[in-house]
Motif scaffolding. Structure first.
Motif, PDB file in Angstrom:
ATOM      1  N   MET A  68      16.099 -11.245 -23.622  1.00 41.35           N
ATOM      2  CA  MET A  68      14.656 -11.364 -23.768  1.00 41.35           C
ATOM      3  C   MET A  68      14.169 -10.283 -24.730  1.00 41.35           C
ATOM      4  SD  MET A  68      12.003 -11.218 -20.674  1.00 41.35           S
ATOM      5  CE  MET A  68      10.516 -10.337 -20.797  1.00 41.35           C
ATOM      6  N   ALA A  69      13.565 -10.684 -25.802  1.00 37.38           N
ATOM      7  CA  ALA A  69      13.059  -9.744 -26.796  1.00 37.38           C
ATOM      8  C   ALA A  69      11.603  -9.397 -26.484  1.00 37.38           C
ATOM      9  CB  ALA A  69      13.158 -10.350 -28.182  1.00 37.38           C
ATOM     10  N   ILE A  70      11.291  -8.135 -26.654  1.00 39.22           N
ATOM     11  CA  ILE A  70       9.932  -7.669 -26.424  1.00 39.22           C
ATOM     12  C   ILE A  70       9.444  -6.983 -27.684  1.00 39.22           C
ATOM     13  CG2 ILE A  70       8.479  -6.074 -25.111  1.00 39.22           C
ATOM     14  CD1 ILE A  70      10.254  -6.494 -22.743  1.00 39.22           C
ATOM     15  N   ASP A  71       8.265  -7.364 -28.141  1.00 42.89           N
ATOM     16  CA  ASP A  71       7.647  -6.709 -29.286  1.00 42.89           C
ATOM     17  C   ASP A  71       6.986  -5.437 -28.774  1.00 42.89           C
ATOM     18  OD1 ASP A  71       6.225  -5.851 -31.474  1.00 42.89           O
ATOM     19  OD2 ASP A  71       5.283  -7.794 -31.868  1.00 42.89           O
ATOM     20  N   LEU A  72       7.636  -4.300 -28.999  1.00 40.33           N
ATOM     21  CA  LEU A  72       7.145  -3.031 -28.460  1.00 40.33           C
ATOM     22  C   LEU A  72       5.773  -2.666 -28.991  1.00 40.33           C
ATOM     23  CD1 LEU A  72      10.416  -0.920 -28.361  1.00 40.33           C
ATOM     24  CD2 LEU A  72       9.336  -2.240 -26.532  1.00 40.33           C
ATOM     25  N   ASP A  73       5.418  -3.140 -30.173  1.00 42.46           N
ATOM     26  CA  ASP A  73       4.080  -2.884 -30.718  1.00 42.46           C
ATOM     27  C   ASP A  73       2.997  -3.539 -29.871  1.00 42.46           C
ATOM     28  OD1 ASP A  73       4.882  -1.301 -32.900  1.00 42.46           O
ATOM     29  OD2 ASP A  73       5.287  -3.083 -34.114  1.00 42.46           O
ATOM     30  N   LYS A  74       3.364  -4.583 -29.146  1.00 37.06           N
ATOM     31  CA  LYS A  74       2.384  -5.292 -28.306  1.00 37.06           C
ATOM     32  C   LYS A  74       2.249  -4.690 -26.916  1.00 37.06           C
ATOM     33  CE  LYS A  74       2.644  -9.695 -30.648  1.00 37.06           C
ATOM     34  NZ  LYS A  74       2.881 -11.127 -30.555  1.00 37.06           N
ATOM     35  N   VAL A  75       3.252  -3.943 -26.464  1.00 34.49           N
ATOM     36  CA  VAL A  75       3.210  -3.429 -25.094  1.00 34.49           C
ATOM     37  C   VAL A  75       3.066  -1.914 -24.997  1.00 34.49           C
ATOM     38  CG1 VAL A  75       4.465  -5.400 -24.165  1.00 34.49           C
ATOM     39  CG2 VAL A  75       5.721  -3.369 -24.840  1.00 34.49           C
ATOM     40  N   LEU A  76       3.258  -1.219 -26.117  1.00 36.98           N
ATOM     41  CA  LEU A  76       3.178   0.241 -26.100  1.00 36.98           C
ATOM     42  C   LEU A  76       2.095   0.737 -27.047  1.00 36.98           C
ATOM     43  CD1 LEU A  76       6.980   1.120 -26.301  1.00 36.98           C
ATOM     44  CD2 LEU A  76       5.527   1.161 -24.265  1.00 36.98           C
ATOM     45  N   ASP A  77       1.474   1.853 -26.692  1.00 35.67           N
ATOM     46  CA  ASP A  77       0.570   2.516 -27.617  1.00 35.67           C
ATOM     47  C   ASP A  77       1.357   2.865 -28.874  1.00 35.67           C
ATOM     48  OD1 ASP A  77      -1.701   2.360 -26.087  1.00 35.67           O
ATOM     49  OD2 ASP A  77      -1.566   4.396 -25.313  1.00 35.67           O
ATOM     50  N   LYS A  78       0.658   2.933 -29.988  1.00 37.25           N
ATOM     51  CA  LYS A  78       1.294   3.180 -31.287  1.00 37.25           C
ATOM     52  C   LYS A  78       2.226   4.387 -31.283  1.00 37.25           C
ATOM     53  CE  LYS A  78      -1.103   1.485 -35.191  1.00 37.25           C
ATOM     54  NZ  LYS A  78      -2.090   1.605 -36.231  1.00 37.25           N
ATOM     55  N   ALA A  87       8.061   8.282 -20.116  1.00 37.95           N
ATOM     56  CA  ALA A  87       6.694   8.574 -20.554  1.00 37.95           C
ATOM     57  C   ALA A  87       5.689   8.283 -19.448  1.00 37.95           C
ATOM     58  CB  ALA A  87       6.363   7.720 -21.783  1.00 37.95           C
ATOM     59  N   PRO A  88       4.527   8.900 -19.528  1.00 39.43           N
ATOM     60  CA  PRO A  88       3.453   8.558 -18.591  1.00 39.43           C
ATOM     61  C   PRO A  88       3.064   7.089 -18.763  1.00 39.43           C
ATOM     62  CG  PRO A  88       2.828  10.420 -20.000  1.00 39.43           C
ATOM     63  CD  PRO A  88       4.138   9.908 -20.493  1.00 39.43           C
ATOM     64  N   VAL A  89       2.557   6.479 -17.706  1.00 34.51           N
ATOM     65  CA  VAL A  89       2.197   5.057 -17.775  1.00 34.51           C
ATOM     66  C   VAL A  89       1.149   4.781 -18.844  1.00 34.51           C
ATOM     67  CG1 VAL A  89       2.907   4.407 -15.464  1.00 34.51           C
ATOM     68  CG2 VAL A  89       0.615   5.275 -15.820  1.00 34.51           C
ATOM     69  N   ALA A  90       0.408   5.787 -19.256  1.00 33.70           N
ATOM     70  CA  ALA A  90      -0.579   5.607 -20.325  1.00 33.70           C
ATOM     71  C   ALA A  90       0.083   5.271 -21.658  1.00 33.70           C
ATOM     72  CB  ALA A  90      -1.452   6.853 -20.452  1.00 33.70           C
ATOM     73  N   ALA A  91       1.407   5.361 -21.752  1.00 31.84           N
ATOM     74  CA  ALA A  91       2.110   4.932 -22.962  1.00 31.84           C
ATOM     75  C   ALA A  91       2.045   3.416 -23.115  1.00 31.84           C
ATOM     76  CB  ALA A  91       3.568   5.388 -22.920  1.00 31.84           C
ATOM     77  N   LEU A  92       1.761   2.715 -22.027  1.00 30.89           N
ATOM     78  CA  LEU A  92       1.615   1.263 -22.076  1.00 30.89           C
ATOM     79  C   LEU A  92       0.251   0.921 -22.661  1.00 30.89           C
ATOM     80  CD1 LEU A  92       3.007   0.440 -18.535  1.00 30.89           C
ATOM     81  CD2 LEU A  92       4.162   0.038 -20.721  1.00 30.89           C
ATOM     82  N   LYS A  93       0.238  -0.027 -23.570  1.00 26.54           N
ATOM     83  CA  LYS A  93      -1.002  -0.447 -24.206  1.00 26.54           C
ATOM     84  C   LYS A  93      -1.978  -0.948 -23.124  1.00 26.54           C
ATOM     85  CE  LYS A  93      -0.884  -1.912 -28.352  1.00 26.54           C
ATOM     86  NZ  LYS A  93      -0.710  -2.624 -29.612  1.00 26.54           N
ATOM     87  N   GLY A  94      -3.182  -0.431 -23.179  1.00 19.65           N
ATOM     88  CA  GLY A  94      -4.209  -0.859 -22.233  1.00 19.65           C
ATOM     89  C   GLY A  94      -4.284  -0.037 -20.964  1.00 19.65           C
ATOM     90  N   VAL A  95      -3.368   0.896 -20.773  1.00 23.53           N
ATOM     91  CA  VAL A  95      -3.378   1.772 -19.595  1.00 23.53           C
ATOM     92  C   VAL A  95      -3.887   3.144 -20.048  1.00 23.53           C
ATOM     93  CG1 VAL A  95      -2.034   2.830 -17.749  1.00 23.53           C
ATOM     94  CG2 VAL A  95      -1.446   0.535 -18.555  1.00 23.53           C
TER      95      VAL A  95
END
Length: 73
Positions: A1-11, A24-32
């Motif tokens: 399963m491929a994941i586009d890290l740009d879509k799920v992680l902060d820049k 990393a802290p959960v805030a590394a996830l985009k939207g958190v």
């Protein structure tokens, strides 16, 4: 399963090694946000992306969604 890290992680985290992202802290996830991370820590003891992914409530919810998808198929 491929994941586009740009879509799920902060820049700032998208080009980091996986081990670093998991630590990393959960805030590394985009939207958190940092505040979301604080609340997750207070409620569930979650500090890192790995902690969040291993949280039993997250796994239970994922299992229920998967079960629902098999029932619909």
């Amino acid at each position: 399963m491929a994941i586009d890290l740009d879509k799920v992680l902060d820049k700032a985290w998208a080009d980091k090694p996986l081990a670093e992202v998991l630590a990393a802290p959960v805030a590394a996830l985009k939207g958190v946000s940092d505040e979301d991370g604080k609340l997750l820590h207070e409620a569930f003891g979650v500090k890192t992306v790995a902690d969040f992914g291993q949280l039993k409530y997250v796994r239970w919810a994922q299992a229920l969604v998967a079960l629902n998808q098999t029932v619909k198929a």
